[in-house]
Design an enzyme around this catalytic site. Structure first.
Site, mmCIF file in Angstrom:
data_model
loop_
_atom_site.group_PDB
_atom_site.id
_atom_site.type_symbol
_atom_site.label_atom_id
_atom_site.label_comp_id
_atom_site.label_asym_id
_atom_site.label_seq_id
_atom_site.Cartn_x
_atom_site.Cartn_y
_atom_site.Cartn_z
ATOM 1 C CE1 TYR A 1 0.781 8.253 -6.377
ATOM 2 C CE2 TYR A 1 -0.915 8.975 -7.916
ATOM 3 C CZ TYR A 1 -0.543 8.303 -6.767
ATOM 4 O OH TYR A 1 -1.490 7.666 -6.009
ATOM 5 C CB ALA A 2 0.801 9.224 -14.066
ATOM 6 C CG ASN B 1 -1.581 1.350 1.435
ATOM 7 O OD1 ASN B 1 -2.477 1.747 0.697
ATOM 8 N ND2 ASN B 1 -1.126 2.081 2.452
ATOM 9 C CB SER C 1 -3.361 5.635 -8.176
ATOM 10 O OG SER C 1 -4.006 6.845 -8.487
#
Length: 255
Positions: free
Chosen positions: A160-161, A91, A146
Protein backbone atom coordinates in the site's frame (compact mmCIF):
# COMPACT_ATOMS: atom_id res chain seq x y z
CA UNK A 1 -14.37 31.56 -4.45
CA UNK A 2 -17.24 30.12 -6.45
CA UNK A 3 -16.47 26.79 -8.09
CA UNK A 4 -18.85 25.33 -10.65
CA UNK A 5 -18.71 22.57 -13.23
CA UNK A 6 -21.79 23.19 -15.35
CA UNK A 7 -21.84 20.89 -18.37
CA UNK A 8 -18.58 19.16 -17.47
CA UNK A 9 -18.11 15.42 -17.93
CA UNK A 10 -16.48 13.99 -14.81
CA UNK A 11 -15.30 10.43 -14.08
CA UNK A 12 -14.76 9.28 -10.50
CA UNK A 13 -13.38 5.83 -9.68
CA UNK A 14 -13.96 4.06 -6.39
CA UNK A 15 -17.24 5.94 -6.03
CA UNK A 16 -19.31 3.38 -4.12
CA UNK A 17 -18.56 4.94 -0.72
CA UNK A 18 -16.22 7.17 1.25
CA UNK A 19 -14.09 9.71 -0.59
CA UNK A 20 -15.36 8.71 -4.02
CA UNK A 21 -19.00 9.14 -3.08
CA UNK A 22 -18.35 12.50 -1.43
CA UNK A 23 -16.37 13.69 -4.47
CA UNK A 24 -19.07 12.54 -6.89
CA UNK A 25 -21.78 14.29 -4.88
CA UNK A 26 -19.73 17.50 -4.77
CA UNK A 27 -19.34 17.53 -8.56
CA UNK A 28 -23.03 16.72 -9.13
CA UNK A 29 -24.10 19.55 -6.81
CA UNK A 30 -21.97 21.94 -8.89
CA UNK A 31 -23.55 21.13 -12.23
CA UNK A 32 -21.39 18.33 -13.63
CA UNK A 33 -22.58 15.03 -15.02
CA UNK A 34 -20.65 12.45 -13.02
CA UNK A 35 -19.79 8.98 -14.29
CA UNK A 36 -19.12 6.88 -11.20
CA UNK A 37 -17.12 3.64 -11.39
CA UNK A 38 -16.65 0.84 -8.86
CA UNK A 39 -16.68 -2.94 -8.43
CA UNK A 40 -19.22 -2.56 -5.60
CA UNK A 41 -22.49 -2.51 -7.55
CA UNK A 42 -24.78 -1.95 -4.56
CA UNK A 43 -22.74 0.95 -3.24
CA UNK A 44 -22.50 2.40 -6.73
CA UNK A 45 -26.29 2.40 -7.08
CA UNK A 46 -26.58 4.28 -3.80
CA UNK A 47 -24.07 6.89 -4.97
CA UNK A 48 -26.05 7.44 -8.17
CA UNK A 49 -29.21 7.85 -6.11
CA UNK A 50 -27.55 10.38 -3.79
CA UNK A 51 -26.14 12.37 -6.71
CA UNK A 52 -29.42 12.24 -8.62
CA UNK A 53 -30.17 10.00 -11.58
CA UNK A 54 -30.16 13.04 -13.86
CA UNK A 55 -26.66 13.96 -12.64
CA UNK A 56 -24.87 10.61 -12.39
CA UNK A 57 -24.38 7.37 -14.31
CA UNK A 58 -22.91 4.25 -12.75
CA UNK A 59 -20.56 1.68 -14.28
CA UNK A 60 -19.62 -1.61 -12.66
CA UNK A 61 -15.92 -1.79 -13.48
CA UNK A 62 -12.67 -3.35 -12.33
CA UNK A 63 -10.11 -0.67 -13.17
CA UNK A 64 -7.33 -3.29 -13.21
CA UNK A 65 -8.86 -4.61 -16.45
CA UNK A 66 -7.28 -2.44 -19.14
CA UNK A 67 -9.64 -3.47 -21.94
CA UNK A 68 -12.72 -2.85 -19.81
CA UNK A 69 -11.38 0.56 -18.77
CA UNK A 70 -10.84 1.67 -22.36
CA UNK A 71 -14.25 0.36 -23.41
CA UNK A 72 -15.98 2.20 -20.57
CA UNK A 73 -14.24 5.49 -21.33
CA UNK A 74 -15.16 5.12 -25.01
CA UNK A 75 -18.83 4.76 -23.97
CA UNK A 76 -18.62 7.82 -21.76
CA UNK A 77 -16.91 9.90 -24.45
CA UNK A 78 -19.52 8.90 -27.02
CA UNK A 79 -22.23 10.54 -24.92
CA UNK A 80 -20.19 13.49 -23.68
CA UNK A 81 -21.12 16.94 -25.05
CA UNK A 82 -17.53 17.61 -26.16
CA UNK A 83 -16.70 13.99 -26.96
CA UNK A 84 -14.16 13.74 -24.16
CA UNK A 85 -13.82 13.48 -20.40
CA UNK A 86 -13.16 16.88 -18.85
CA UNK A 87 -12.10 15.70 -15.41
CA UNK A 88 -10.80 12.35 -14.14
CA UNK A 89 -10.59 11.58 -10.42
CA UNK A 90 -8.53 8.46 -9.70
CA UNK A 91 -9.88 7.67 -6.26
CA UNK A 92 -10.12 3.85 -6.31
CA UNK A 93 -7.70 2.21 -3.94
CA UNK A 94 -7.40 0.60 -0.55
CA UNK A 95 -5.84 -2.45 1.03
CA UNK A 96 -8.13 -5.10 -0.49
CA UNK A 97 -8.96 -6.59 2.91
CA UNK A 98 -5.32 -7.18 3.80
CA UNK A 99 -3.59 -6.52 7.11
CA UNK A 100 0.01 -5.76 7.97
CA UNK A 101 2.31 -8.81 7.93
CA UNK A 102 6.07 -9.41 7.96
CA UNK A 103 7.55 -9.05 4.49
CA UNK A 104 8.35 -12.75 4.21
CA UNK A 105 4.67 -13.63 4.57
CA UNK A 106 3.39 -11.43 1.71
CA UNK A 107 2.44 -13.43 -1.38
CA UNK A 108 2.86 -12.32 -4.97
CA UNK A 109 -0.91 -12.24 -5.47
CA UNK A 110 -1.44 -10.04 -2.40
CA UNK A 111 1.29 -7.64 -3.55
CA UNK A 112 -0.16 -7.39 -7.06
CA UNK A 113 -3.76 -7.00 -5.87
CA UNK A 114 -2.92 -3.77 -4.03
CA UNK A 115 -0.81 -2.41 -6.87
CA UNK A 116 -3.57 -3.21 -9.39
CA UNK A 117 -6.17 -1.00 -7.72
CA UNK A 118 -3.94 1.77 -6.34
CA UNK A 119 -1.46 2.31 -9.17
CA UNK A 120 -2.05 0.22 -12.29
CA UNK A 121 -5.73 1.17 -12.42
CA UNK A 122 -4.89 4.86 -12.16
CA UNK A 123 -2.46 4.46 -15.05
CA UNK A 124 -5.07 2.69 -17.21
CA UNK A 125 -7.67 5.36 -16.47
CA UNK A 126 -5.30 8.22 -17.34
CA UNK A 127 -4.20 6.37 -20.46
CA UNK A 128 -7.82 6.02 -21.58
CA UNK A 129 -8.86 9.66 -21.10
CA UNK A 130 -5.65 11.30 -22.33
CA UNK A 131 -6.35 11.12 -26.10
CA UNK A 132 -9.70 12.90 -25.74
CA UNK A 133 -8.23 15.54 -23.46
CA UNK A 134 -5.39 16.09 -25.93
CA UNK A 135 -7.87 16.58 -28.80
CA UNK A 136 -9.61 19.31 -26.82
CA UNK A 137 -6.34 20.65 -25.42
CA UNK A 138 -7.88 20.72 -21.97
CA UNK A 139 -8.28 18.43 -18.99
CA UNK A 140 -7.89 17.80 -15.29
CA UNK A 141 -6.62 14.61 -13.66
CA UNK A 142 -6.62 14.38 -9.88
CA UNK A 143 -5.18 11.31 -8.16
CA UNK A 144 -6.05 10.41 -4.58
CA UNK A 145 -3.03 8.92 -2.84
CA UNK A 146 -2.42 8.80 0.92
CA UNK A 147 -0.14 10.05 3.62
CA UNK A 148 1.28 6.52 3.38
CA UNK A 149 2.73 7.43 0.00
CA UNK A 150 4.69 10.29 1.56
CA UNK A 151 5.84 8.47 4.67
CA UNK A 152 4.85 5.10 6.09
CA UNK A 153 1.52 3.32 6.28
CA UNK A 154 -0.32 3.09 9.60
CA UNK A 155 -1.43 -0.37 8.45
CA UNK A 156 2.12 -1.64 7.94
CA UNK A 157 1.14 -2.94 4.51
CA UNK A 158 4.23 -2.65 2.33
CA UNK A 159 2.39 -2.79 -0.99
CA UNK A 160 0.00 0.00 0.00
CA UNK A 161 2.75 2.46 0.94
CA UNK A 162 4.69 1.52 -2.19
CA UNK A 163 1.75 1.78 -4.57
CA UNK A 164 0.70 5.17 -3.21
CA UNK A 165 4.26 6.45 -3.51
CA UNK A 166 4.27 5.15 -7.07
CA UNK A 167 1.03 6.98 -7.79
CA UNK A 168 2.60 10.22 -6.61
CA UNK A 169 5.49 9.59 -9.00
CA UNK A 170 2.99 8.91 -11.80
CA UNK A 171 1.28 12.21 -11.01
CA UNK A 172 4.50 14.18 -11.45
CA UNK A 173 5.50 12.31 -14.61
CA UNK A 174 2.11 12.75 -16.30
CA UNK A 175 2.01 16.43 -15.35
CA UNK A 176 5.14 16.98 -17.47
CA UNK A 177 4.01 14.71 -20.29
CA UNK A 178 0.51 16.18 -20.64
CA UNK A 179 1.14 19.80 -19.74
CA UNK A 180 1.71 20.85 -23.35
CA UNK A 181 -1.97 20.07 -24.01
CA UNK A 182 -3.17 22.21 -21.07
CA UNK A 183 -3.88 19.08 -19.02
CA UNK A 184 -3.08 19.38 -15.33
CA UNK A 185 -2.31 16.39 -13.13
CA UNK A 186 -2.30 16.78 -9.35
CA UNK A 187 -2.53 14.63 -6.26
CA UNK A 188 -4.40 14.78 -2.95
CA UNK A 189 -2.82 12.85 -0.06
CA UNK A 190 -5.44 12.34 2.67
CA UNK A 191 -4.60 11.66 6.27
CA UNK A 192 -6.54 9.10 8.29
CA UNK A 193 -10.29 9.59 7.79
CA UNK A 194 -13.06 7.27 8.97
CA UNK A 195 -14.59 6.98 5.53
CA UNK A 196 -15.37 3.31 4.85
CA UNK A 197 -15.62 -0.11 6.53
CA UNK A 198 -11.86 -0.65 6.32
CA UNK A 199 -10.95 2.58 8.10
CA UNK A 200 -13.66 1.93 10.69
CA UNK A 201 -12.02 -1.44 11.47
CA UNK A 202 -8.63 0.24 11.67
CA UNK A 203 -9.99 2.88 14.04
CA UNK A 204 -11.56 0.28 16.34
CA UNK A 205 -8.38 -1.83 16.30
CA UNK A 206 -6.38 1.15 17.63
CA UNK A 207 -8.31 1.16 20.89
CA UNK A 208 -8.81 4.32 22.99
CA UNK A 209 -5.10 4.88 23.62
CA UNK A 210 -4.12 4.42 19.98
CA UNK A 211 -6.94 6.67 18.84
CA UNK A 212 -5.78 9.41 21.21
CA UNK A 213 -2.17 9.07 20.03
CA UNK A 214 -3.35 9.52 16.45
CA UNK A 215 -5.30 12.65 17.37
CA UNK A 216 -2.40 14.04 19.39
CA UNK A 217 -0.18 13.84 16.30
CA UNK A 218 -2.59 15.96 14.25
CA UNK A 219 -2.11 19.72 14.52
CA UNK A 220 -5.85 20.37 14.57
CA UNK A 221 -6.41 17.56 17.11
CA UNK A 222 -9.33 16.04 15.20
CA UNK A 223 -10.07 13.75 12.31
CA UNK A 224 -11.28 15.08 9.00
CA UNK A 225 -14.22 13.98 6.89
CA UNK A 226 -14.64 12.84 3.27
CA UNK A 227 -15.96 16.31 2.47
CA UNK A 228 -12.55 17.76 3.38
CA UNK A 229 -10.94 15.61 0.70
CA UNK A 230 -13.66 16.50 -1.79
CA UNK A 231 -13.06 20.21 -1.17
CA UNK A 232 -9.42 19.92 -2.22
CA UNK A 233 -10.42 17.94 -5.30
CA UNK A 234 -12.90 20.65 -6.28
CA UNK A 235 -10.11 23.21 -6.22
CA UNK A 236 -7.65 21.13 -8.26
CA UNK A 237 -10.38 20.39 -10.83
CA UNK A 238 -11.46 24.03 -11.13
CA UNK A 239 -10.30 26.90 -13.32
CA UNK A 240 -8.70 28.43 -10.20
CA UNK A 241 -5.99 25.75 -10.39
CA UNK A 242 -5.23 26.27 -14.07
CA UNK A 243 -1.53 26.96 -13.46
CA UNK A 244 -0.99 24.26 -10.85
CA UNK A 245 0.28 20.85 -11.96
CA UNK A 246 2.43 18.03 -10.65
CA UNK A 247 1.64 18.95 -7.05
CA UNK A 248 0.81 16.84 -4.00
CA UNK A 249 -1.29 18.42 -1.26
CA UNK A 250 -1.67 16.69 2.10
CA UNK A 251 -5.14 17.05 3.54
CA UNK A 252 -4.48 15.65 6.98
CA UNK A 253 -5.21 18.27 9.63
CA UNK A 254 -1.54 19.21 9.81
CA UNK A 255 1.36 16.95 10.76
Amino acid sequence: MNIGFDGKTVVVTGAAHGFGRSIAMAFASRGAHVHVLDINAAGLDETVKLCGHDKATGYHLDIANREAVHQTIARIEKGAPEGAVDILINNAGGVRGQVGRPIEEVSEDDWRAIFDVNLTGAFYMAQAVAPGMKRRRSGRIVNISSGAGLGVSLTGIQAYASAKAGQIGLTRQLAHELGAWNITVNNVAPGFVRSNPTTERQWEAMGPEGQQRLLDNIALKRLGAPSDIAAMVMFFASDHAGWISGQVISVDGGK
